[in-house]
Design a protein around this motif. Structure first.
Motif, PDB file in Angstrom:
ATOM      1  N   LEU A  12       0.839  -1.196   0.000  1.00  0.00           N
ATOM      2  CA  LEU A  12       0.000   0.000   0.000  1.00  0.00           C
ATOM      3  C   LEU A  12       0.872   1.242   0.000  1.00  0.00           C
ATOM      4  N   ARG A  13       1.915   1.253   0.795  1.00  0.00           N
ATOM      5  CA  ARG A  13       2.817   2.416   0.842  1.00  0.00           C
ATOM      6  C   ARG A  13       3.405   2.694  -0.542  1.00  0.00           C
ATOM      7  N   ALA A  14       3.867   1.674  -1.221  1.00  0.00           N
ATOM      8  CA  ALA A  14       4.456   1.850  -2.557  1.00  0.00           C
ATOM      9  C   ALA A  14       3.423   2.366  -3.550  1.00  0.00           C
ATOM     10  N   ASP A  15       2.207   1.832  -3.480  1.00  0.00           N
ATOM     11  CA  ASP A  15       1.136   2.303  -4.368  1.00  0.00           C
ATOM     12  C   ASP A  15       0.821   3.772  -4.112  1.00  0.00           C
ATOM     13  N   ILE A  16       0.746   4.156  -2.841  1.00  0.00           N
ATOM     14  CA  ILE A  16       0.447   5.545  -2.497  1.00  0.00           C
ATOM     15  C   ILE A  16       1.562   6.468  -2.992  1.00  0.00           C
ATOM     16  N   LEU A  17       2.808   6.082  -2.773  1.00  0.00           N
ATOM     17  CA  LEU A  17       3.926   6.913  -3.223  1.00  0.00           C
ATOM     18  C   LEU A  17       3.913   7.111  -4.736  1.00  0.00           C
ATOM     19  N   GLU A  18       3.596   6.063  -5.459  1.00  0.00           N
ATOM     20  CA  GLU A  18       3.518   6.160  -6.920  1.00  0.00           C
ATOM     21  C   GLU A  18       2.453   7.165  -7.347  1.00  0.00           C
ATOM     22  N   VAL A  19       1.282   7.075  -6.728  1.00  0.00           N
ATOM     23  CA  VAL A  19       0.182   7.984  -7.048  1.00  0.00           C
ATOM     24  C   VAL A  19       0.534   9.413  -6.655  1.00  0.00           C
ATOM     25  N   VAL A  20       1.100   9.593  -5.475  1.00  0.00           N
ATOM     26  CA  VAL A  20       1.435  10.934  -5.002  1.00  0.00           C
ATOM     27  C   VAL A  20       2.448  11.598  -5.928  1.00  0.00           C
ATOM     28  N   ARG A  21       3.439  10.852  -6.376  1.00  0.00           N
ATOM     29  CA  ARG A  21       4.440  11.433  -7.291  1.00  0.00           C
ATOM     30  C   ARG A  21       3.793  11.929  -8.578  1.00  0.00           C
ATOM     31  N   GLU A  22       2.777  11.236  -9.037  1.00  0.00           N
ATOM     32  CA  GLU A  22       2.045  11.680 -10.230  1.00  0.00           C
ATOM     33  C   GLU A  22       1.179  12.903  -9.916  1.00  0.00           C
ATOM     34  N   LEU A  23       0.503  12.875  -8.771  1.00  0.00           N
ATOM     35  CA  LEU A  23      -0.389  13.972  -8.401  1.00  0.00           C
ATOM     36  C   LEU A  23       0.348  15.290  -8.203  1.00  0.00           C
ATOM     37  N   VAL A  24       1.511  15.244  -7.570  1.00  0.00           N
ATOM     38  CA  VAL A  24       2.204  16.495  -7.265  1.00  0.00           C
ATOM     39  C   VAL A  24       2.735  17.177  -8.525  1.00  0.00           C
ATOM     40  N   GLN A  25       2.910  16.439  -9.577  1.00  0.00           N
ATOM     41  CA  GLN A  25       3.347  17.046 -10.836  1.00  0.00           C
ATOM     42  C   GLN A  25       2.250  17.908 -11.448  1.00  0.00           C
ATOM     43  N   GLU A  26       1.008  17.634 -11.062  1.00  0.00           N
ATOM     44  CA  GLU A  26      -0.140  18.359 -11.599  1.00  0.00           C
ATOM     45  C   GLU A  26      -0.468  19.623 -10.795  1.00  0.00           C
ATOM     46  N   GLN A  27       0.137  19.799  -9.629  1.00  0.00           N
ATOM     47  CA  GLN A  27      -0.181  20.919  -8.749  1.00  0.00           C
ATOM     48  C   GLN A  27       0.965  21.927  -8.710  1.00  0.00           C
ATOM     49  N   GLN A  28       0.641  23.204  -8.733  1.00  0.00           N
ATOM     50  CA  GLN A  28       1.670  24.237  -8.646  1.00  0.00           C
ATOM     51  C   GLN A  28       2.423  24.183  -7.320  1.00  0.00           C
ATOM     52  N   ASP A  29       1.705  23.904  -6.246  1.00  0.00           N
ATOM     53  CA  ASP A  29       2.353  23.871  -4.935  1.00  0.00           C
ATOM     54  C   ASP A  29       2.837  22.475  -4.546  1.00  0.00           C
ATOM     55  N   ALA A  30       2.768  21.523  -5.473  1.00  0.00           N
ATOM     56  CA  ALA A  30       3.226  20.145  -5.252  1.00  0.00           C
ATOM     57  C   ALA A  30       2.548  19.492  -4.054  1.00  0.00           C
ATOM     58  N   SER A  31       1.272  19.793  -3.849  1.00  0.00           N
ATOM     59  CA  SER A  31       0.543  19.222  -2.720  1.00  0.00           C
ATOM     60  C   SER A  31      -0.551  18.284  -3.210  1.00  0.00           C
ATOM     61  N   PHE A  32      -1.133  17.551  -2.259  1.00  0.00           N
ATOM     62  CA  PHE A  32      -2.192  16.592  -2.575  1.00  0.00           C
ATOM     63  C   PHE A  32      -3.047  16.389  -1.336  1.00  0.00           C
ATOM     64  N   THR A  33      -4.181  15.727  -1.524  1.00  0.00           N
ATOM     65  CA  THR A  33      -5.059  15.384  -0.414  1.00  0.00           C
ATOM     66  C   THR A  33      -5.274  13.875  -0.404  1.00  0.00           C
ATOM     67  N   ALA A  34      -5.726  13.358   0.726  1.00  0.00           N
ATOM     68  CA  ALA A  34      -6.034  11.930   0.816  1.00  0.00           C
ATOM     69  C   ALA A  34      -7.135  11.532  -0.168  1.00  0.00           C
ATOM     70  N   PRO A  35      -8.210  12.350  -0.333  1.00  0.00           N
ATOM     71  CA  PRO A  35      -9.224  11.981  -1.324  1.00  0.00           C
ATOM     72  C   PRO A  35      -8.663  11.895  -2.749  1.00  0.00           C
ATOM     73  N   ASP A  36      -7.667  12.723  -3.069  1.00  0.00           N
ATOM     74  CA  ASP A  36      -7.019  12.623  -4.382  1.00  0.00           C
ATOM     75  C   ASP A  36      -6.394  11.240  -4.555  1.00  0.00           C
ATOM     76  N   VAL A  37      -5.686  10.810  -3.531  1.00  0.00           N
ATOM     77  CA  VAL A  37      -5.007   9.517  -3.580  1.00  0.00           C
ATOM     78  C   VAL A  37      -6.025   8.386  -3.675  1.00  0.00           C
ATOM     79  N   VAL A  38      -7.079   8.460  -2.875  1.00  0.00           N
ATOM     80  CA  VAL A  38      -8.128   7.438  -2.899  1.00  0.00           C
ATOM     81  C   VAL A  38      -8.746   7.345  -4.298  1.00  0.00           C
ATOM     82  N   ARG A  39      -9.055   8.490  -4.875  1.00  0.00           N
ATOM     83  CA  ARG A  39      -9.686   8.526  -6.200  1.00  0.00           C
ATOM     84  C   ARG A  39      -8.825   7.814  -7.241  1.00  0.00           C
TER      85      ARG A  39
END
Length: 78
Positions: free
Chosen positions: A3-30
């Motif tokens: 689960l940790r590896a899956d979350i890290l993979e998703v987060v690395r993709e999500l932060v590339q889409e944000q100017q402030d390189a941030s994310f939320t838990a619902p983003d990761v869940v989605r």
């Protein structure tokens, strides 16, 4: 993968889409749900907000501290 590896993979993709390189838990869940994750939403949210987050000192070293809490419900990679 874990689960940790899956979350890290998703987060690395999500932060590339944000100017402030941030994310939320619902983003990761989605994103994980879109990928057909076998993990429950509560497990994902718990990992993001506690198990992987450097919110308080961890004297036993059990948390990975991958994330930093920016504000309520918003995180970024450390």
């Amino acid at each position: 993968m874990t689960l940790r590896a899956d979350i890290l993979e998703v987060v690395r993709e999500l932060v590339q889409e944000q100017q402030d390189a941030s994310f939320t838990a619902p983003d990761v869940v989605r994103v994980l749900r879109q990928r057909g994750t076998p993990y429950k939403e509560l497990s994902i949210r718990s990992h993001v907000s506690y198990a992987m987050c450097a919110i308080t000192p961890d004297p036993h070293g059990r948390r990975s501290q991958d994330f930093e809490r920016l504000s309520r419900g918003r995180y970024r990679l450390r």
